[in-house]
Design a protein around this motif. Structure first.
Motif, PDB file in Angstrom:
ATOM      1  N   LEU A   6      44.326  49.330  41.847  1.00  0.00           N
ATOM      2  CA  LEU A   6      45.531  50.094  42.169  1.00  0.00           C
ATOM      3  C   LEU A   6      46.795  49.244  42.127  1.00  0.00           C
ATOM      4  N   GLY A   7      46.638  47.938  41.919  1.00  0.00           N
ATOM      5  CA  GLY A   7      47.798  47.061  41.786  1.00  0.00           C
ATOM      6  C   GLY A   7      48.196  46.312  43.043  1.00  0.00           C
ATOM      7  N   PHE A   8      47.429  46.438  44.113  1.00  0.00           N
ATOM      8  CA  PHE A   8      47.714  45.653  45.311  1.00  0.00           C
ATOM      9  C   PHE A   8      47.236  44.229  45.090  1.00  0.00           C
ATOM     10  N   LYS A   9      48.016  43.250  45.521  1.00  0.00           N
ATOM     11  CA  LYS A   9      47.554  41.859  45.539  1.00  0.00           C
ATOM     12  C   LYS A   9      46.531  41.815  46.662  1.00  0.00           C
ATOM     13  N   THR A  10      45.316  41.489  46.334  1.00  0.00           N
ATOM     14  CA  THR A  10      44.207  41.614  47.268  1.00  0.00           C
ATOM     15  C   THR A  10      43.588  40.262  47.568  1.00  0.00           C
ATOM     16  N   TYR A  11      43.433  39.987  48.850  1.00  0.00           N
ATOM     17  CA  TYR A  11      42.768  38.773  49.329  1.00  0.00           C
ATOM     18  C   TYR A  11      41.526  39.197  50.096  1.00  0.00           C
ATOM     19  N   VAL A  12      40.408  38.551  49.821  1.00  0.00           N
ATOM     20  CA  VAL A  12      39.195  38.759  50.602  1.00  0.00           C
ATOM     21  C   VAL A  12      38.926  37.448  51.326  1.00  0.00           C
ATOM     22  N   VAL A  13      38.771  37.536  52.634  1.00  0.00           N
ATOM     23  CA  VAL A  13      38.628  36.342  53.466  1.00  0.00           C
ATOM     24  C   VAL A  13      37.136  36.041  53.624  1.00  0.00           C
ATOM     25  N   SER A  14      36.673  35.013  52.935  1.00  0.00           N
ATOM     26  CA  SER A  14      35.239  34.734  52.822  1.00  0.00           C
ATOM     27  C   SER A  14      34.557  34.415  54.149  1.00  0.00           C
ATOM     28  N   ASP A  15      35.263  33.740  55.052  1.00  0.00           N
ATOM     29  CA  ASP A  15      34.636  33.405  56.331  1.00  0.00           C
ATOM     30  C   ASP A  15      34.866  34.478  57.393  1.00  0.00           C
ATOM     31  N   ALA A  16      35.500  35.582  57.007  1.00  0.00           N
ATOM     32  CA  ALA A  16      35.702  36.718  57.898  1.00  0.00           C
ATOM     33  C   ALA A  16      35.042  37.966  57.311  1.00  0.00           C
ATOM     34  N   THR A  17      34.035  37.738  56.475  1.00  0.00           N
ATOM     35  CA  THR A  17      33.210  38.807  55.916  1.00  0.00           C
ATOM     36  C   THR A  17      31.764  38.338  55.998  1.00  0.00           C
ATOM     37  N   PHE A  18      30.843  39.274  55.930  1.00  0.00           N
ATOM     38  CA  PHE A  18      29.432  38.897  55.914  1.00  0.00           C
ATOM     39  C   PHE A  18      28.610  39.965  55.221  1.00  0.00           C
TER      40      PHE A  18
ATOM     41  N   LEU B 148      31.337  37.952  46.357  1.00  0.00           N
ATOM     42  CA  LEU B 148      32.620  37.246  46.251  1.00  0.00           C
ATOM     43  C   LEU B 148      32.888  36.824  44.807  1.00  0.00           C
ATOM     44  N   ALA B 149      31.835  36.363  44.117  1.00  0.00           N
ATOM     45  CA  ALA B 149      31.985  35.973  42.714  1.00  0.00           C
ATOM     46  C   ALA B 149      32.372  37.175  41.849  1.00  0.00           C
ATOM     47  N   ASN B 150      31.817  38.357  42.164  1.00  0.00           N
ATOM     48  CA  ASN B 150      32.158  39.568  41.422  1.00  0.00           C
ATOM     49  C   ASN B 150      33.642  39.901  41.536  1.00  0.00           C
ATOM     50  N   LEU B 151      34.236  39.574  42.669  1.00  0.00           N
ATOM     51  CA  LEU B 151      35.628  39.932  42.942  1.00  0.00           C
ATOM     52  C   LEU B 151      36.637  38.884  42.467  1.00  0.00           C
ATOM     53  N   GLN B 152      36.268  37.611  42.571  1.00  0.00           N
ATOM     54  CA  GLN B 152      37.208  36.516  42.354  1.00  0.00           C
ATOM     55  C   GLN B 152      37.890  36.588  40.993  1.00  0.00           C
ATOM     56  N   GLY B 153      39.220  36.594  41.042  1.00  0.00           N
ATOM     57  CA  GLY B 153      40.015  36.520  39.821  1.00  0.00           C
ATOM     58  C   GLY B 153      40.346  37.855  39.204  1.00  0.00           C
ATOM     59  N   GLU B 154      39.365  38.718  39.058  1.00  0.00           N
ATOM     60  CA  GLU B 154      39.621  40.002  38.400  1.00  0.00           C
ATOM     61  C   GLU B 154      40.176  41.050  39.357  1.00  0.00           C
ATOM     62  N   TYR B 155      39.618  41.121  40.551  1.00  0.00           N
ATOM     63  CA  TYR B 155      40.038  42.140  41.515  1.00  0.00           C
ATOM     64  C   TYR B 155      40.765  41.562  42.717  1.00  0.00           C
ATOM     65  N   ALA B 156      40.443  40.330  43.064  1.00  0.00           N
ATOM     66  CA  ALA B 156      40.950  39.750  44.308  1.00  0.00           C
ATOM     67  C   ALA B 156      40.998  38.237  44.205  1.00  0.00           C
ATOM     68  N   THR B 157      41.662  37.655  45.183  1.00  0.00           N
ATOM     69  CA  THR B 157      41.636  36.214  45.386  1.00  0.00           C
ATOM     70  C   THR B 157      40.801  35.973  46.629  1.00  0.00           C
ATOM     71  N   ILE B 158      39.810  35.111  46.505  1.00  0.00           N
ATOM     72  CA  ILE B 158      38.935  34.815  47.633  1.00  0.00           C
ATOM     73  C   ILE B 158      39.492  33.589  48.351  1.00  0.00           C
ATOM     74  N   LEU B 159      39.707  33.719  49.649  1.00  0.00           N
ATOM     75  CA  LEU B 159      40.275  32.656  50.477  1.00  0.00           C
ATOM     76  C   LEU B 159      39.499  32.542  51.781  1.00  0.00           C
ATOM     77  N   THR B 160      39.587  31.391  52.411  1.00  0.00           N
ATOM     78  CA  THR B 160      39.137  31.268  53.793  1.00  0.00           C
ATOM     79  C   THR B 160      40.304  31.687  54.696  1.00  0.00           C
ATOM     80  N   ALA B 161      40.028  31.885  55.963  1.00  0.00           N
ATOM     81  CA  ALA B 161      41.097  32.265  56.895  1.00  0.00           C
ATOM     82  C   ALA B 161      42.190  31.207  56.932  1.00  0.00           C
ATOM     83  N   SER B 162      41.823  29.927  56.908  1.00  0.00           N
ATOM     84  CA  SER B 162      42.853  28.881  56.938  1.00  0.00           C
ATOM     85  C   SER B 162      43.674  28.877  55.651  1.00  0.00           C
TER      86      SER B 162
END
Length: 188
Positions: free
Chosen positions: A134-146, A168-182
């Protein structure tokens, strides 16, 4: 003033943090400290007045842990929404489907979302894919998901960490940026 403007355009989406996710019936999971990380992020968002959205799964299957009125459908105490925080209820994994979430974000000028919650390979991944599409800049927080252990299509049992890492690998780059909380602190 400019910094406040930028901050207001990033919302925290807390996905499916309900009591049913912490029961034995949910399965074997990874990231045992994820709820603590989520609570820290939630506290930070509240402190600086950033928009927060809680998403709750309401099952269409009677007997489900997430059937309306069941204790499993209630929010976990540590991550319960406040009165000022918005709640969307969904019946499918994707928080954008039939909920009004997209319209709510656009109406507030929000163009970035940080996603936390469960499960990484289900509701988090589905929501992040749609968010990115949908065009949102999306971040997925790897250490705040399980995630939970799961058999793959070849009937090989995959550990919760393997399921989490693949989602997380499925999402990284194409749909979202994967980050830790820090790391997320650097984009705020």
């Amino acid at each position: 003033m400019a910094q406040r403007y930028l901050i207001s355009h990033l919302a925290l989406l807390v996905i499916d943090m309900q009591k049913g996710m912490s029961t034995q019936a949910a399965g074997i999971r990874n990231n045992p400290g994820a709820e603590s990380v989520m609570a820290e992020l939630l506290g930070h968002w509240r402190k600086v007045g950033k928009p927060i959205v809680h998403v709750r799964h309401i099952s269409r299957t009677s007997g489900s842990l997430f059937w309306p009125g069941q204790p499993g459908a209630e929010f976990q105490a540590l991550l319960s929404p406040r009165e000022s925080e918005h709640i969307f209820e969904k019946n499918v994994p994707d928080a954008f489907i039939n909920t009004g979430l997209e319209r709510w974000l656009h109406a507030r000028g929000i163009d970035r979302v940080a996603i936390v919650g469960v499960s990484t390979n289900n509701s988090v991944e589905a929501t992040a894919r749609t968010s990115g599409n949908l065009g949102f800049k999306t971040y997925v927080v790897s250490d705040a998901t399980f995630a939970f252990a799961k058999h793959d299509y070849d009937e090989v049992l995959r550990s919760a960490q393997e399921v989490h890492a693949m989602a997380l690998a499925n999402l990284q780059g194409e749909y979202a940026t994967i980050l830790t909380a820090s790391q997320l602190q650097n984009v705020l």
